[in-house]
Design a protein around this motif. Structure first.
Motif, PDB file in Angstrom:
ATOM      1  N   UNK A 189       0.812  -1.025   0.103  1.00 34.82           N
ATOM      2  CA  UNK A 189      -0.044   0.273  -0.043  1.00 34.82           C
ATOM      3  C   UNK A 189       0.651   0.749  -0.544  1.00 34.82           C
ATOM      4  N   UNK A 190       2.173   1.149   0.499  1.00 33.64           N
ATOM      5  CA  UNK A 190       2.763   2.349   0.541  1.00 33.64           C
ATOM      6  C   UNK A 190       3.169   3.225  -0.347  1.00 33.64           C
ATOM      7  N   UNK A 191       3.648   2.451  -1.033  1.00 35.31           N
ATOM      8  CA  UNK A 191       3.680   2.422  -2.673  1.00 35.31           C
ATOM      9  C   UNK A 191       2.559   3.168  -3.678  1.00 35.31           C
ATOM     10  N   UNK A 192       1.619   1.663  -3.810  1.00 32.70           N
ATOM     11  CA  UNK A 192       0.590   2.001  -4.272  1.00 32.70           C
ATOM     12  C   UNK A 192      -0.216   3.237  -4.071  1.00 32.70           C
ATOM     13  N   UNK A 193      -0.728   3.477  -2.779  1.00 33.60           N
ATOM     14  CA  UNK A 193      -1.152   4.801  -3.088  1.00 33.60           C
ATOM     15  C   UNK A 193      -0.269   5.933  -3.298  1.00 33.60           C
ATOM     16  N   UNK A 194       0.985   6.280  -2.935  1.00 32.75           N
ATOM     17  CA  UNK A 194       1.647   7.783  -3.500  1.00 32.75           C
ATOM     18  C   UNK A 194       1.284   8.248  -4.306  1.00 32.75           C
ATOM     19  N   UNK A 195       1.201   9.390  -4.264  1.00 32.34           N
ATOM     20  CA  UNK A 195       0.868  10.601  -5.360  1.00 32.34           C
ATOM     21  C   UNK A 195       1.594  10.610  -6.757  1.00 32.34           C
ATOM     22  N   UNK A 196       2.113  11.329  -7.306  1.00 27.32           N
ATOM     23  CA  UNK A 196       2.943  12.281  -8.322  1.00 27.32           C
ATOM     24  C   UNK A 196       3.171  10.542  -9.292  1.00 27.32           C
ATOM     25  N   UNK A 197       2.468   9.510  -9.176  1.00 26.63           N
ATOM     26  CA  UNK A 197       2.465   8.400 -10.069  1.00 26.63           C
ATOM     27  C   UNK A 197       1.760   9.378 -12.460  1.00 26.63           C
ATOM     28  N   UNK A 198       2.822   8.852 -12.186  1.00 23.91           N
ATOM     29  CA  UNK A 198       2.798   9.119 -14.243  1.00 23.91           C
ATOM     30  C   UNK A 198       1.745   7.558 -14.652  1.00 23.91           C
ATOM     31  N   UNK A 199       2.150   6.639 -14.223  1.00 25.24           N
ATOM     32  CA  UNK A 199       1.760   5.469 -15.139  1.00 25.24           C
ATOM     33  C   UNK A 199       1.435   4.177 -13.826  1.00 25.24           C
ATOM     34  N   UNK A 200       0.567   3.344 -14.126  1.00 29.76           N
ATOM     35  CA  UNK A 200       0.116   2.764 -13.108  1.00 29.76           C
ATOM     36  C   UNK A 200      -0.165   1.286 -13.827  1.00 29.76           C
ATOM     37  N   UNK A 201       0.174  -0.380 -14.454  1.00 30.18           N
ATOM     38  CA  UNK A 201      -0.106  -1.088 -15.278  1.00 30.18           C
ATOM     39  C   UNK A 201      -0.026  -1.738 -14.134  1.00 30.18           C
ATOM     40  N   UNK A 202      -0.734  -1.678 -12.892  1.00 35.03           N
ATOM     41  CA  UNK A 202      -0.663  -3.037 -11.696  1.00 35.03           C
ATOM     42  C   UNK A 202      -2.211  -4.259 -12.279  1.00 35.03           C
ATOM     43  N   UNK A 203      -2.718  -4.677 -11.911  1.00 30.22           N
ATOM     44  CA  UNK A 203      -3.483  -6.049 -12.628  1.00 30.22           C
ATOM     45  C   UNK A 203      -2.884  -7.252 -12.527  1.00 30.22           C
ATOM     46  N   UNK A 204      -4.609  -7.983 -12.261  1.00 32.78           N
ATOM     47  CA  UNK A 204      -4.367  -9.600 -12.766  1.00 32.78           C
ATOM     48  C   UNK A 204      -4.161 -10.200 -13.647  1.00 32.78           C
ATOM     49  N   UNK A 205      -2.931 -10.730 -14.615  1.00 31.02           N
ATOM     50  CA  UNK A 205      -2.902 -11.415 -15.208  1.00 31.02           C
ATOM     51  C   UNK A 205      -2.168 -12.609 -15.364  1.00 31.02           C
TER      52      UNK A 205
END
Ligand SMILES: Cc1cc2nc3c(=O)[nH]c(=O)nc-3n(C[C@H](O)[C@H](O)[C@H](O)COP(=O)(O)OP(=O)(O)OC[C@H]3O[C@@H](n4cnc5c(N)ncnc54)[C@H](O)[C@@H]3O)c2cc1C
Length: 388
Positions: A189-205
């Motif tokens: 969570x501490x990394x997922x919830x961090x601001x200043x994201x430019x792109x996020x490819x998290x998913x189930x795959x």
């Protein structure tokens, strides 16, 4: 040599040395199982597993080599042997992490790892890119995450900083994963919830799809890799990036104007949980280094160039630069003096850093299984056992 066969009753996946990681995952997915292979589709199982092997299952199952139940090998005298816990145990242990020093491995019998839900053979993973200005905060959160390793053996995070001459931009990214296919695990969570994201490819795959997503078609390029390991320390990680900027300046000054190159550093945590899975049956020599719950910071610099000429110019610069980091790590008393074989440059000597006892085991196994030293003297590639 390029087949993957699953023996369901025994829970063993037999992998030929010609197999590459992406295909292995694809071929066994429908059986609801996975093995500790590479995180990039093109990485060969053979060298990856023989030299250690950092998979997505590193925290929960240890190094790739820790999951080899049996090596089928051809020794220098032509004999075919099996090395496992019952037969040729000394060779089995020596072969776990030492790469190609004893013979040609013709089959890797690996422990099959069931997916959290074998009917849904997916993991949860992906990359997040952050604005460069987030790096101090991100590094602090990442280090805090590495120290909570015992709370969640399914999650991992690799940190990377990259510069590319084409965009003239620095990038900060992490690749997160949870092999139990749990979205947004608490520890991440501490990394997922961090601001200043430019792109996020998290998913189930599928594992195969992730290995293809992170694949970079770099076979026609020239690569310089150096690696070293330190006790994890946010200030030192940030120091590596101050130095990284200087490295890029030096490379730009030395290479002909307009030369294209990329410079990437990756940072992994070597956790006591990941190391504990070997139970002393590999030769990597990390047990004492992670004593007292010490977490390691596995550092890699990877400079990619377009021509052999550019590589020849860049190599002494990168090598000298990496030495400065090692000296600084020693001055801060955090240098483990340990290099991960699969990330090491040919100018490094990773096997000598496995510790005296392990080097002794390797010499003993070499004398026994290759008494004429064929794999020490005649083999052109790979890292050798240090001579006395
Ligand atoms: C794009 C990329 C991504 C990577 N990602 C990861 C990663 O996620 N995790 C990780 O741990 N590493 C990673 N690596 C490093 C990788 O583990 C090493 O490059 C490894 O050597 C790859 O093995 P190979 O079989 O493809 O290479 P090869 O060059 O074929 O083999 C390397 C060495 O392994 C030994 N070897 C190979 N085959 C045999 C055999 N049959 N019998 C005995 N010895 C043998 C030999 O000593 C040989 O010199 C990555 C590398 C690249 C280029």
């Amino acid at each position: 040599m390029n087949t993957t066969v699953y023996d369901k009753p025994k829970g063993i996946v037999s992998i030929g040395p010609g197999m590459r990681s992406g295909r292995i995952y694809d071929e066994i997915m429908d059986d609801g199982i996975v093995v500790t292979a590479g995180r990039i589709s093109s990485v060969g199982a053979a060298g990856f597993i023989a030299g250690g092997g950092i998979s997505y299952h590193w925290p929960s199952h240890g190094w790739g080599c820790d999951n080899v139940i049996n090596f089928e090998m051809i020794l220098a005298n032509g004999t075919i042997v099996n090395a496992n816990e019952q037969q040729n145990r000394d060779l089995w242990v020596a072969q776990r992490g030492s790469s190609g020093n004893f013979g040609l491995i013709t089959r890797y019998d690996m422990r099959a790892i069931p997916y959290a839900n074998p009917k849904v053979p997916l993991i949860w993973a992906g990359a997040i890119e952050y604005d460069w200005s987030a790096k101090e905060e991100f590094v602090n959160r990442w280090v805090a995450f590495t120290k909570r390793h015992a709370l969640d053996m399914n999650s991992s995070s690799m940190l990377q900083f990259q510069y590319d001459t084409t965009s003239d931009k620095w990038q900060l990214a992490t690749i997160l994963s949870n092999t139990a296919n749990m979205a947004n695990a608490t520890t991440l969570q501490p990394m997922i919830s961090m601001d200043k994201q430019l792109g996020n490819g998290l998913r189930s795959d599928t594992m195969g799809n992730f290995t293809r997503e992170f694949f970079t078609d770099a076979n026609d390029k020239y690569h310089i890799w150096f690696t070293s390991t330190y006790t994890v320390d946010p200030n030192f990680i940030l120091y590596t990036q101050e130095q990284h900027q200087l490295l890029v300046q030096q490379l730009r000054a030395a290479l002909p104007p307009g030369t294209h190159f990329t410079s990437l550093t990756t940072h992994h945590a070597i956790t006591p949980t990941a190391v504990s899975h070997s139970k002393g049956t590999n030769v990597l020599g990390l047990e004492t280094r992670v004593a007292n719950d010490t977490v390691g910071h596995l550092f890699l610099i990877w400079v990619q160039l377009e021509t052999a000429h550019h590589e020849a110019i860049a190599l002494p610069i990168v090598q000298a630069w990496h030495k400065i980091l090692e000296h600084e790590g020693s001055a801060r008393n955090i240098n483990w003096n340990w290099a991960y074989l699969n990330y090491a440059h040919g100018l490094q000597d990773p096997v000598s850093m496995y510790g005296e006892e392990n080097v002794r085991k390797l010499r003993k196994a070499s004398n026994k299984y290759d008494p004429q030293g064929v794999f020490q003297r005649l083999r052109g590639s790979g890292f050798k056992i240090p001579v006395k």
